[in-house]
Design a protein around this motif. Structure first.
Motif, mmCIF file in Angstrom:
data_model
loop_
_atom_site.group_PDB
_atom_site.id
_atom_site.type_symbol
_atom_site.label_atom_id
_atom_site.label_comp_id
_atom_site.label_asym_id
_atom_site.label_seq_id
_atom_site.Cartn_x
_atom_site.Cartn_y
_atom_site.Cartn_z
ATOM 1 N N LEU A 1 0.843 -1.194 0.000
ATOM 2 C CA LEU A 1 0.000 0.000 0.000
ATOM 3 C C LEU A 1 0.878 1.244 0.000
ATOM 4 N N TYR A 2 0.636 2.117 -0.974
ATOM 5 C CA TYR A 2 1.265 3.430 -1.015
ATOM 6 C C TYR A 2 0.144 4.464 -0.861
ATOM 7 N N ALA A 3 0.275 5.345 0.113
ATOM 8 C CA ALA A 3 -0.793 6.313 0.394
ATOM 9 C C ALA A 3 -0.204 7.696 0.617
ATOM 10 N N ASN A 4 -1.030 8.716 0.334
ATOM 11 C CA ASN A 4 -0.648 10.095 0.612
ATOM 12 C C ASN A 4 -1.907 10.900 0.902
ATOM 13 N N VAL A 5 -1.701 12.118 1.361
ATOM 14 C CA VAL A 5 -2.843 12.969 1.693
ATOM 15 C C VAL A 5 -2.500 14.396 1.305
ATOM 16 N N ASP A 6 -3.519 15.166 0.972
ATOM 17 C CA ASP A 6 -3.334 16.532 0.474
ATOM 18 C C ASP A 6 -2.553 17.399 1.457
ATOM 19 N N PHE A 7 -2.775 17.178 2.757
ATOM 20 C CA PHE A 7 -2.124 17.989 3.783
ATOM 21 C C PHE A 7 -1.323 17.086 4.717
ATOM 22 N N PRO A 8 -0.028 16.900 4.426
ATOM 23 C CA PRO A 8 0.799 16.028 5.265
ATOM 24 C C PRO A 8 0.766 16.486 6.727
ATOM 25 N N GLY A 9 0.659 15.517 7.597
ATOM 26 C CA GLY A 9 0.480 15.799 9.015
ATOM 27 C C GLY A 9 -0.816 15.197 9.524
ATOM 28 N N LEU A 10 -1.808 15.091 8.649
ATOM 29 C CA LEU A 10 -3.014 14.349 8.997
ATOM 30 C C LEU A 10 -2.675 12.862 9.103
ATOM 31 N N THR A 11 -3.367 12.170 9.981
ATOM 32 C CA THR A 11 -3.119 10.744 10.170
ATOM 33 C C THR A 11 -3.930 9.933 9.163
ATOM 34 N N ILE A 12 -3.286 9.019 8.474
ATOM 35 C CA ILE A 12 -3.952 8.106 7.542
ATOM 36 C C ILE A 12 -4.122 6.761 8.243
ATOM 37 N N ARG A 13 -5.345 6.237 8.220
ATOM 38 C CA ARG A 13 -5.618 4.926 8.828
ATOM 39 C C ARG A 13 -6.298 4.032 7.799
ATOM 40 N N TYR A 14 -6.095 2.724 7.962
ATOM 41 C CA TYR A 14 -6.613 1.801 6.959
ATOM 42 C C TYR A 14 -7.078 0.503 7.602
ATOM 43 N N THR A 15 -7.912 -0.232 6.869
ATOM 44 C CA THR A 15 -8.317 -1.583 7.260
ATOM 45 C C THR A 15 -8.216 -2.482 6.036
ATOM 46 N N THR A 16 -8.097 -3.782 6.289
ATOM 47 C CA THR A 16 -7.994 -4.736 5.188
ATOM 48 C C THR A 16 -9.070 -5.817 5.261
ATOM 49 N N ASP A 17 -10.021 -5.644 6.179
ATOM 50 C CA ASP A 17 -11.061 -6.662 6.346
ATOM 51 C C ASP A 17 -12.433 -6.182 5.894
ATOM 52 N N GLY A 18 -12.485 -5.056 5.177
ATOM 53 C CA GLY A 18 -13.755 -4.550 4.680
ATOM 54 C C GLY A 18 -14.520 -3.690 5.655
ATOM 55 N N GLY B 1 -9.137 4.081 15.850
ATOM 56 C CA GLY B 1 -8.232 3.089 16.412
ATOM 57 C C GLY B 1 -7.640 2.146 15.389
ATOM 58 N N SER B 2 -7.959 2.365 14.114
ATOM 59 C CA SER B 2 -7.431 1.478 13.065
ATOM 60 C C SER B 2 -5.943 1.720 12.848
ATOM 61 N N ALA B 3 -5.314 0.801 12.136
ATOM 62 C CA ALA B 3 -3.877 0.887 11.884
ATOM 63 C C ALA B 3 -3.527 2.182 11.169
ATOM 64 N N ALA B 4 -2.458 2.825 11.612
ATOM 65 C CA ALA B 4 -1.997 4.075 10.995
ATOM 66 C C ALA B 4 -0.975 3.767 9.909
ATOM 67 N N TYR B 5 -1.034 4.539 8.850
ATOM 68 C CA TYR B 5 -0.099 4.383 7.736
ATOM 69 C C TYR B 5 1.012 5.430 7.874
ATOM 70 N N TYR B 6 2.279 4.944 7.825
ATOM 71 C CA TYR B 6 3.426 5.852 7.858
ATOM 72 C C TYR B 6 4.346 5.667 6.664
ATOM 73 N N GLN B 7 4.383 4.440 6.130
ATOM 74 C CA GLN B 7 5.252 4.125 5.006
ATOM 75 C C GLN B 7 4.657 2.927 4.279
ATOM 76 N N PRO B 8 5.118 2.648 3.051
ATOM 77 C CA PRO B 8 4.545 1.523 2.312
ATOM 78 C C PRO B 8 4.509 0.249 3.153
ATOM 79 N N VAL B 9 3.374 -0.443 3.076
ATOM 80 C CA VAL B 9 3.168 -1.607 3.927
ATOM 81 C C VAL B 9 2.502 -2.714 3.122
ATOM 82 N N ASP B 10 2.850 -3.977 3.422
ATOM 83 C CA ASP B 10 2.239 -5.117 2.752
ATOM 84 C C ASP B 10 0.772 -5.222 3.148
#
Length: 857
Positions: free
Chosen positions: A802-819, A825-834
C-alpha cells in the motif's frame, strides 16, 4: 414521527361515500418516495433518473387532487421521457411539480416508477432532488401540504456510469487522488515557517520564553479592544484571562501592544518581537496592524496548546515583520438563498479575522429571500424572508433548495432574516475584529423576493384606497409580456427599470441601512448593488419601457437599460457619498455590435466592479476593466468560488458549473497574469495558451495598481446553515488568505512554464505541510473548533504494498484490510506496507474525525 402541517385554515367540507375511498387524505407517512440516479449519457447530453412512489396507506391515490413538489437545480425535464402516467412540470426556479394524468391510479401497497431524463449531467449528491412534499386538494382554501418524510436517495451507481467511457473524464478514485497529491511530501517542522498567511519576514532562535498564568497585557491608550481580544484568546489557552493594563513598557513574560505609525510601513503593517528581557512586543501602524500582529502571535504558539487548558506556554524568541499586499481581502457570504444564522456568521468572521481578511460582503437579498429587516417596509421580510407551499405567493415565497412546505420551519433554512438589532450587532462584532461589512442590495435582476413583497404591499394599500402610497414602491410593469429565463430559471425576477418604484425603494433601503451603521457607531462607505445576470428578453415586451425608450433614444435601446439602471443607482449613491460596488456588469455597457465593453461614462466615478466571471472568453475580464481605469476586486469563479465542490467525486458536496475549487485553486492564483495560473480546465485537460487565450488582454503593468484586492465567494444554494458552511470555506479560506495577504508569489513572474510549475509545487508543499501540521490541529479547537473538510487520502497498491498520501501532510492516515470502515483506532499508515484483502483508507484529524472513506482497488 409524522411531520404534517396545515398551511391554511381548512374549512369544513362534505364528500360522498363514493369519493371517500379515493380522495381521503393520507398522512405524510402513507406515501414513500425514493429517487435513483441511473447514469450519464455523455455523448447524448442527458442523464437518467427515476422516482419510485409507493402508497403505504389504505386509500387509493387517484388521478386528481394531489401533486408532489420537489426542488432540483438543472435545465428542466425532457418531457417525452417521463413515464408512470404522470406529468413533471417546471413551476419556477428550481421547483418542479409531479401531477397524475387521467390514467393514473395507485392502490394501497403498490408502487410506480416515474422515470425521466434531464439535460446535462449529474455529478454529485448536491444535485439530487430535495425537500419533496405532497399536496392534497386543488384550491388554496382546501389544500394540505405535507413533507414526505419517507424519502430516500439511493446510492449513486458505479463511477463508470457517472463518467462513462468517451467522456474524457478521469475516474475520481483513490488512484486518481494519489496522483493529485504527488506534489506533496511530509516535511520536518523546521522546514516550514510558523505563520500563515506567510509573513514578509520571520526569524526564530532556539531560545524560548514562557507565558503562564502570571501573564499581563500592557496596551497603549486606544488599544483596549485589541488587548481585550487577546486576553479572551489566552483565556481559552490557560483557563484564565490575563489582566490588561495601560502602559508601553515591555517586560519579561509579558505582552505589550503599541501603535507606531512612523516606524511601521503602512496602517495594516506590524512587527512582533519576542525577546527574553522585553517579552513580547507587538507594534502596528494602526489598531488594525496591532490586531494582525496578535493573530501572528497566536499562530506562533505550538498548535497543541489549543487542545486543552494549560498552565504554561513556551514560545520561541524571534521577530516577524509583515504587511499586506492588497488593501481589499474579502469574503462574500450569501445568506439569501438559504438563511445562515447570525451565530455562524460570527464564526466566519472569527476565521476571517484570524487569517487577516478585512472585508465581509454580505449578500442579503436575492430571488429566494430578502434577509434584512427594513422596519418601514415590513413586507420585505414578512413575505420576502419566508418560504413555504403557496399557490399565489401572497403570504410567502415558494420553496427553494429543498426548504419544504412549512413556512415556519427554521431547520430548512428557507425562512429567516436579520432583525435590525441583530444586523447592528453583527456590524459591531465585525468592526471589533477590523472587518468592514459591505451590504448587498441586489437589483435589477435577482429581485424576485422584493418584487413579490412589493406586490403584496401594493395590493394591501390598494384595498385601503391608498393608490399613491401603493404605487410608491411597486417594482413591475403589470402589462409586461416579456419572456425570459434567468440563470436560476426564474421567469419573473427582474424589476421594471422604466418606472420610478425601484429607485424609490432602493433609496429608502439605503437610507435605512445607513441609519443602522450610524446606530452601530460606524460609517457606511460602500454598498454592493449586485447588478448581474439580467437575462436576455427582459423588458422587450414592456409597454412602459417601449414608451420610455421612445422618450429617451440616447439610452440606445433595451439592451442598455441595464446600464441606464446602474447609472441611476450611482446618482443616488453619489448624493450620499457612497461607493457603488457591484458585479462586473455595473461598470459595463453594450456597444453598437452588442458586445459588452467598459462603460466610459462611469470612469473616474466611485464605481467598484467585483469581477466573478473568469470562464472561457471572460478569463481576461478583470484585465479589461483594470486596463480601462476601473479599480477592480478579482473574484474569479474558477479560483475563489467556495461553493464549488472540492473534486468531482460523487460523494463530494458542492456545485460544479464553474469547475471544482480546492485549497490550491486560490493558492495558485497569479493576480497580475491570470493566464499563467490557468493551466487546466475543470476536468483536468491542459489549456493551450496559444489558442485558448488568443486575443485576450494582458494586464498592463501600469494597471496593476487598479487590482485593489481579491474576494472569495460562498453562495448558499447547497449550504444549509449550522456548521455546513465551514466544510465549504475551510481549508479553502487559508489558501485564499495566503494569496490575498501575500499577493502575487515570486514564482508568478517566472516565464518558463516548467520552471514556474516546479517552483509552485515546492511552495505548495511548504504551505500544505503547514496546513496539515499546524493549521488543522489548531482549527480543531480554535474558537470552539471548526468543521473543516478532511481530504480523503490517495492510495495505490503496487506489488502487494500500500502506497498512500494525503493533500495535507500531518493528517493521520488509517486503513483496514477486512472490509470494515477505518476508525480512530485502526492501523496508521506511515510508510509503504504489505496488504491484502478489501482495503479501505481514511484520514483523521486530532479530534478523531474521519474523512470520506476511499476504497482501494
Amino acid at each position: 414521527m409524522k411531520r404534517s402541517l396545515l398551511l391554511f385554515m381548512i374549512p369544513c367540507f362534505i364528500i360522498s361515500c363514493n369519493q371517500m375511498k379515493e380522495s381521503a387524505i393520507p398522512s405524510g407517512a402513507e406515501v414513500a418516495l425514493t429517487w435513483e440516479f441511473e447514469g450519464n449519457h455523455a455523448t447524448d447530453g442527458y442523464y437518467d433518473a427515476v422516482f419510485t412512489l409507493e402508497n403505504r396507506g389504505d386509500t387509493i391515490l387517484g388521478a386528481r387532487a394531489w401533486a408532489i413538489y420537489v426542488n432540483q437545480l438543472g435545465s428542466g425535464i425532457i418531457q417525452e421521457s417521463v413515464t408512470g402516467k404522470v406529468a413533471i412540470d417546471h413551476v419556477n426556479g428550481d421547483l418542479f411539480r409531479i401531477t397524475p394524468t387521467e390514467e393514473f391510479i395507485l392502490a394501497p401497497g403498490e408502487s410506480v416508477e416515474i422515470a425521466y431524463r434531464n439535460p446535462g449531467q449529474m455529478i454529485n449528491i448536491s444535485e439530487v432532488p430535495m425537500g419533496p412534499y405532497i399536496v392534497y386538494g386543488e384550491n388554496k382554501a382546501d389544500q394540505l401540504a405535507i413533507l414526505i418524510d419517507q424519502y430516500e436517495v439511493l446510492p449513486f451507481p458505479a463511477l463508470e456510469k457517472i463518467f462513462p467511457p468517451g467522456s474524457g473524464i478521469e475516474l475520481p478514485d483513490a488512484a486518481w487522488v494519489y496522483k493529485q497529491n504527488s506534489a506533496v511530501s511530509l516535511l520536518e517542522p523546521g522546514e516550514t515557517g510558523k505563520v500563515l498567511p506567510t509573513p514578509v519576514k520571520e526569524i526564530y532562535s532556539e531560545e524560548t520564553i514562557v507565558l503562564d498564568r502570571n501573564l499581563k497585557i500592557f496596551q497603549q491608550d486606544g488599544l483596549e479592544n485589541e488587548a481585550a481580544y487577546l486576553a479572551e484568546c489566552f483565556k481559552q489557552l490557560t483557563g484564565s484571562a490575563p489582566a490588561t493594563l495601560e502602559g508601553e513598557t515591555g517586560a519579561s513574560g509579558m505582552i505589550t501592544l503599541i501603535k507606531d505609525d512612523t516606524g511601521i510601513n503602512g496602517p495594516e503593517s506590524y512587527q512582533v518581537s519576542i525577546t527574553a528581557d522585553k517579552g513580547i512586543v507587538i507594534s502596528g501602524g494602526s489598531d488594525a496592524g496591532v490586531f494582525y500582529g496578535i493573530q501572528t502571535l497566536l499562530s506562533m504558539l505550538p498548535p497543541e496548546v489549543w487542545a486543552e487548558e494549560g498552565g504554561k506556554i513556551e514560545v520561541r524568541t524571534g521577530e516577524v515583520l509583515d504587511q499586506p499586499a492588497f488593501q481589499y481581502r474579502g469574503m462574500h457570504l450569501d445568506i439569501a438563498r438559504n438563511f445562515i444564522e447570525p451565530a455562524h456568521i460570527k464564526r466566519l468572521i472569527d476565521a476571517m479575522a484570524y487569517y487577516k481578511l478585512n472585508k465581509l460582503h454580505l449578500h442579503m437579498t436575492d430571488d429566494e429571500g430578502w434577509r434584512l429587516e427594513i422596519p418601514s417596509i415590513p413586507e420585505l421580510t414578512d413575505l420576502g424572508a419566508i418560504r413555504g407551499h403557496t399557490l399565489d405567493e401572497r403570504d410567502h415565497l415558494t420553496p427553494a433548495y429543498g426548504s419544504g412546505p412549512d413556512p415556519a420551519a427554521t431547520s430548512s433554512h428557507g425562512s429567516g432574516y436579520l432583525s435590525r438589532e441583530t444586523f447592528i450587532d453583527l456590524l459591531q462584532y465585525a468592526d471589533a475584529r477590523h472587518i468592514q461589512v459591505i451590504p448587498e442590495i441586489n437589483f435589477p435582476g435577482h429581485a424576485r423576493a422584493a418584487i413579490y413583497a412589493m406586490e403584496a404591499r401594493y395590493e394591501r394599500l390598494m384595498k385601503e384606497g391608498k393608490q399613491e402610497e401603493a404605487e410608491l414602491y411597486r417594482l413591475i410593469d403589470p402589462s409586461d409580456a416579456s419572456v425570459y429565463s434567468s440563470a436560476q430559471i426564474f421567469n419573473d425576477n427582474v424589476v421594471c427599470v422604466c418606472t420610478e418604484g425601484p429607485y424609490r425603494l432602493f433609496e429608502k433601503v439605503v437610507d435605512e441601512v445607513n441609519l443602522m451603521y450610524q446606530d452601530a457607531g460606524l460609517v457606511l462607505t460602500t454598498l454592493q448593488t449586485g447588478g448581474d445576470e439580467v437575462p436576455r428578453g427582459v423588458w422587450t415586451a414592456s409597454p412602459l419601457c417601449q414608451v420610455f425608450l421612445e422618450e429617451h433614444p440616447e439610452i440606445g435601446g433595451v439592451e442598455n437599460l441595464q446600464a441606464y439602471f446602474g447609472e441611476r443607482l450611482l446618482e443616488i449613491l453619489e448624493r450620499k457619498d457612497l461607493v457603488m460596488a457591484g458585479w462586473e456588469e455595473v461598470a459595463m455597457k453594450k456597444d453598437a455590435s452588442g458586445k459588452w465593453i467598459p462603460n466610459p461614462k462611469l470612469l473616474g466615478k466611485d464605481v467598484l466592479p467585483y469581477v466573478w466571471n473568469s470562464l472561457d472568453s471572460n478569463l481576461d475580464l478583470g484585465n479589461r476593466l483594470a486596463n480601462a481605469g476601473f479599480p477592480v476586486v478579482l473574484c474569479n469563479v474558477n479560483n475563489f468560488y467556495f461553493d464549488l465542490a472540492y473534486t468531482h467525486h460523487p460523494s463530494e458536496q458542492g456545485q460544479f458549473w464553474g469547475g471544482f475549487v480546492k485549497t490550491r485553486s486560490a493558492f495558485d492564483f497569479i493576480p497580475y497574469d491570470v493566464f499563467k495560473s490557468t493551466l487546466y480546465d475543470k476536468w483536468g485537460h491542459p489549456y493551450d495558451p496559444e489558442s485558448d487565450f488568443k486575443g485576450m488582454e494582458q494586464l498592463r503593468p501600469d494597471a496593476y495598481k487598479n487590482i485593489i484586492g481579491l474576494q472569495a465567494e460562498l453562495w448558499s444554494e447547497k449550504v444549509k446553515g449550522g456548521t455546513m458552511p465551514e466544510y465549504y470555506y475551510l481549508p479553502k479560506l487559508i489558501g485564499f488568505a495566503e494569496r490575498a495577504w501575500v499577493g502575487q508569489a515570486s514564482w508568478g513572474t517566472i516565464r518558463e512554464k516548467e520552471e514556474r510549475v516546479a517552483a509552485m509545487d515546492l511552495d505548495w508543499n511548504r504551505f500544505a505541510n503547514m496546513v496539515g501540521q499546524r493549521e488543522m490541529p489548531r482549527l480543531d479547537y480554535l474558537f470552539g473548533g471548526y468543521n473543516y473538510r478532511l481530504p480523503p487520502p490517495g492510495a495505490i497498491v503496487k506489488e502487494g504494498k500500500l502506497y498512500a498520501n494525503v493533500d495535507f501532510p500531518g493528517l493521520t492516515i488509517r486503513y483496514t484490510t477486512d472490509g470494515t470502515e477505518p476508525g480512530a483506532g485502526s492501523a496508521a499508515y506511515y510508510q509503504p506496507v504489505d496488504v491484502s484483502g478489501k482495503l479501505m483508507i481514511r484520514s483523521f484529524d486530532s479530534r478523531g474525525r474521519g474523512s470520506r472513506i476511499s476504497v482501494v482497488e
